[in-house]
Design a protein around this motif. Structure first.
Motif, mmCIF file in Angstrom:
data_model
loop_
_atom_site.group_PDB
_atom_site.id
_atom_site.type_symbol
_atom_site.label_atom_id
_atom_site.label_comp_id
_atom_site.label_asym_id
_atom_site.label_seq_id
_atom_site.Cartn_x
_atom_site.Cartn_y
_atom_site.Cartn_z
ATOM 1 N N SER A 49 26.707 -17.279 4.617
ATOM 2 C CA SER A 49 26.729 -16.182 5.597
ATOM 3 C C SER A 49 26.572 -14.839 4.901
ATOM 4 O O SER A 49 25.829 -13.971 5.357
ATOM 5 C CB SER A 49 28.037 -16.193 6.384
ATOM 6 O OG SER A 49 28.107 -17.319 7.198
ATOM 7 N N TYR A 50 27.254 -14.652 3.786
ATOM 8 C CA TYR A 50 27.165 -13.411 3.019
ATOM 9 C C TYR A 50 25.717 -13.171 2.582
ATOM 10 O O TYR A 50 25.180 -12.080 2.732
ATOM 11 C CB TYR A 50 28.086 -13.500 1.798
ATOM 12 C CG TYR A 50 28.172 -12.243 0.974
ATOM 13 C CD1 TYR A 50 29.140 -11.287 1.248
ATOM 14 C CD2 TYR A 50 27.304 -12.018 -0.089
ATOM 15 C CE1 TYR A 50 29.242 -10.129 0.494
ATOM 16 C CE2 TYR A 50 27.396 -10.869 -0.849
ATOM 17 C CZ TYR A 50 28.359 -9.923 -0.556
ATOM 18 O OH TYR A 50 28.445 -8.770 -1.311
ATOM 19 N N TRP A 51 25.090 -14.208 2.047
ATOM 20 C CA TRP A 51 23.709 -14.097 1.567
ATOM 21 C C TRP A 51 22.774 -13.781 2.735
ATOM 22 O O TRP A 51 21.923 -12.891 2.637
ATOM 23 C CB TRP A 51 23.307 -15.394 0.885
ATOM 24 C CG TRP A 51 22.023 -15.350 0.115
ATOM 25 C CD1 TRP A 51 21.136 -14.311 0.026
ATOM 26 C CD2 TRP A 51 21.470 -16.390 -0.676
ATOM 27 N NE1 TRP A 51 20.082 -14.646 -0.770
ATOM 28 C CE2 TRP A 51 20.267 -15.923 -1.225
ATOM 29 C CE3 TRP A 51 21.889 -17.677 -0.971
ATOM 30 C CZ2 TRP A 51 19.467 -16.698 -2.043
ATOM 31 C CZ3 TRP A 51 21.092 -18.443 -1.794
ATOM 32 C CH2 TRP A 51 19.892 -17.969 -2.329
ATOM 33 N N LYS A 52 22.921 -14.459 3.842
ATOM 34 C CA LYS A 52 22.041 -14.240 5.004
ATOM 35 C C LYS A 52 22.176 -12.819 5.551
ATOM 36 O O LYS A 52 21.196 -12.248 6.020
ATOM 37 C CB LYS A 52 22.369 -15.236 6.120
ATOM 38 C CG LYS A 52 21.866 -16.630 5.861
ATOM 39 C CD LYS A 52 22.237 -17.539 7.038
ATOM 40 C CE LYS A 52 21.732 -18.941 6.834
ATOM 41 N NZ LYS A 52 22.124 -19.821 7.949
ATOM 42 N N ARG A 53 23.366 -12.256 5.496
ATOM 43 C CA ARG A 53 23.569 -10.897 6.000
ATOM 44 C C ARG A 53 22.912 -9.860 5.101
ATOM 45 O O ARG A 53 22.622 -8.753 5.546
ATOM 46 C CB ARG A 53 25.054 -10.582 6.133
ATOM 47 C CG ARG A 53 25.721 -11.256 7.304
ATOM 48 C CD ARG A 53 27.115 -10.703 7.561
ATOM 49 N NE ARG A 53 27.999 -10.755 6.418
ATOM 50 C CZ ARG A 53 28.837 -11.757 6.151
ATOM 51 N NH1 ARG A 53 28.885 -12.803 6.945
ATOM 52 N NH2 ARG A 53 29.601 -11.713 5.080
ATOM 53 N N ARG A 54 22.681 -10.184 3.860
ATOM 54 C CA ARG A 54 22.143 -9.218 2.915
ATOM 55 C C ARG A 54 20.661 -9.377 2.615
ATOM 56 O O ARG A 54 20.052 -8.466 2.077
ATOM 57 C CB ARG A 54 22.938 -9.279 1.610
ATOM 58 C CG ARG A 54 24.200 -8.487 1.770
ATOM 59 C CD ARG A 54 25.283 -8.893 0.854
ATOM 60 N NE ARG A 54 26.500 -8.148 1.127
ATOM 61 C CZ ARG A 54 27.278 -8.349 2.177
ATOM 62 N NH1 ARG A 54 26.972 -9.243 3.069
ATOM 63 N NH2 ARG A 54 28.371 -7.646 2.360
ATOM 64 N N HIS A 55 20.109 -10.533 2.940
ATOM 65 C CA HIS A 55 18.707 -10.740 2.591
ATOM 66 C C HIS A 55 18.104 -11.839 3.454
ATOM 67 O O HIS A 55 18.776 -12.814 3.771
ATOM 68 C CB HIS A 55 18.598 -11.141 1.111
ATOM 69 C CG HIS A 55 17.279 -10.808 0.518
ATOM 70 N ND1 HIS A 55 16.159 -11.559 0.739
ATOM 71 C CD2 HIS A 55 16.896 -9.783 -0.255
ATOM 72 C CE1 HIS A 55 15.147 -11.013 0.109
ATOM 73 N NE2 HIS A 55 15.564 -9.931 -0.507
ATOM 74 N N SER A 56 16.827 -11.667 3.799
ATOM 75 C CA SER A 56 16.166 -12.745 4.532
ATOM 76 C C SER A 56 15.999 -13.935 3.587
ATOM 77 O O SER A 56 15.816 -13.775 2.387
ATOM 78 C CB SER A 56 14.812 -12.281 5.061
ATOM 79 O OG SER A 56 13.973 -11.902 4.000
ATOM 80 N N MET A 57 16.073 -15.106 4.150
ATOM 81 C CA MET A 57 16.072 -16.317 3.338
ATOM 82 C C MET A 57 14.663 -16.900 3.220
ATOM 83 O O MET A 57 13.962 -17.015 4.215
ATOM 84 C CB MET A 57 16.992 -17.368 3.963
ATOM 85 C CG MET A 57 18.407 -16.873 4.251
ATOM 86 S SD MET A 57 19.265 -16.311 2.796
ATOM 87 C CE MET A 57 19.427 -17.834 1.935
ATOM 88 N N SER A 58 14.304 -17.271 2.010
ATOM 89 C CA SER A 58 13.014 -17.934 1.806
ATOM 90 C C SER A 58 13.186 -19.450 1.774
ATOM 91 O O SER A 58 12.215 -20.175 1.627
ATOM 92 C CB SER A 58 12.362 -17.439 0.509
ATOM 93 O OG SER A 58 13.201 -17.708 -0.587
ATOM 94 N N VAL A 59 14.411 -19.898 1.923
ATOM 95 C CA VAL A 59 14.701 -21.325 1.922
ATOM 96 C C VAL A 59 15.804 -21.577 2.964
ATOM 97 O O VAL A 59 16.651 -20.726 3.188
ATOM 98 C CB VAL A 59 15.158 -21.815 0.521
ATOM 99 C CG1 VAL A 59 16.437 -21.143 0.088
ATOM 100 C CG2 VAL A 59 15.297 -23.321 0.481
ATOM 101 N N SER A 60 15.757 -22.712 3.587
ATOM 102 C CA SER A 60 16.800 -23.073 4.535
ATOM 103 C C SER A 60 18.043 -23.523 3.773
ATOM 104 O O SER A 60 17.959 -24.370 2.890
ATOM 105 C CB SER A 60 16.340 -24.211 5.448
ATOM 106 O OG SER A 60 17.419 -24.690 6.211
#
Length: 159
Positions: A49-60
């Motif tokens: 969740s922390y990562w998704k809030r800070r950057h768009s994801m290039s991997v699921s």
């Protein structure tokens, strides 16, 4: 091939291996391992969740009971483990703040011969510094191709 959750948990454990409080839960070895895995699972969800809030994801980063849907790179596993450590540190910081209010400064100095305010401040600065390091790692990940690790030119899906 999907990445097992255990790969991320192991990376996380390796980063906090000297923190006996995480592993010593006053239970049998088997119970402690199960509790550590349950706690790690919570930190994993928080880290994603922390990562998704800070950057768009290039991997699921979706996962099931035992593995991620995607095949994660070593860098992705390490980055998730770094964020999990941050989630852990933030919880320790909250617990430290509440525990330090139980005793007066004079009581703690007499027991441990240190300044609780200084120790608390030092730890909180370390957590904030680690948060900055994690945020930089997330930004660095977003500026590179996840497979080749080559820089992505601005305007082409990068920053």
């Amino acid at each position: 091939m999907a990445t097992p959750l255990a790969a991320v948990y192991t990376a996380f454990y390796d980063k906090i291996e000297r923190d006996a409080a995480f592993f010593d839960m006053g239970a049998t070895l088997e119970e402690s391992e199960k509790l550590a895995e349950m706690r790690s699972h919570t930190y994993l969800k928080e880290a994603i969740s922390y990562w998704k809030r800070r950057h768009s994801m290039s991997v699921s980063l979706k996962f099931g009971e035992t593995e991620f849907e995607a095949d994660l790179t070593d860098d992705e596993i390490d980055l998730i483990a770094m964020i999990m450590v941050l989630m852990y540190y933030q919880k320790v910081a909250v617990a430290l703040k509440s525990k330090m209010h139980i005793f007066s400064s004079a009581d703690i100095r007499a027991l441990y011969n240190f300044s609780p305010a200084q120790e608390r401040s030092t730890f909180l600065r370390q957590v904030e510094s680690y948060k900055d390091e994690v945020d930089e790692a997330i930004d660095g990940y977003g500026a590179r191709d996840r497979i080749t690790n080559s820089r992505i030119p601005a305007g082409f899906g990068g920053l």
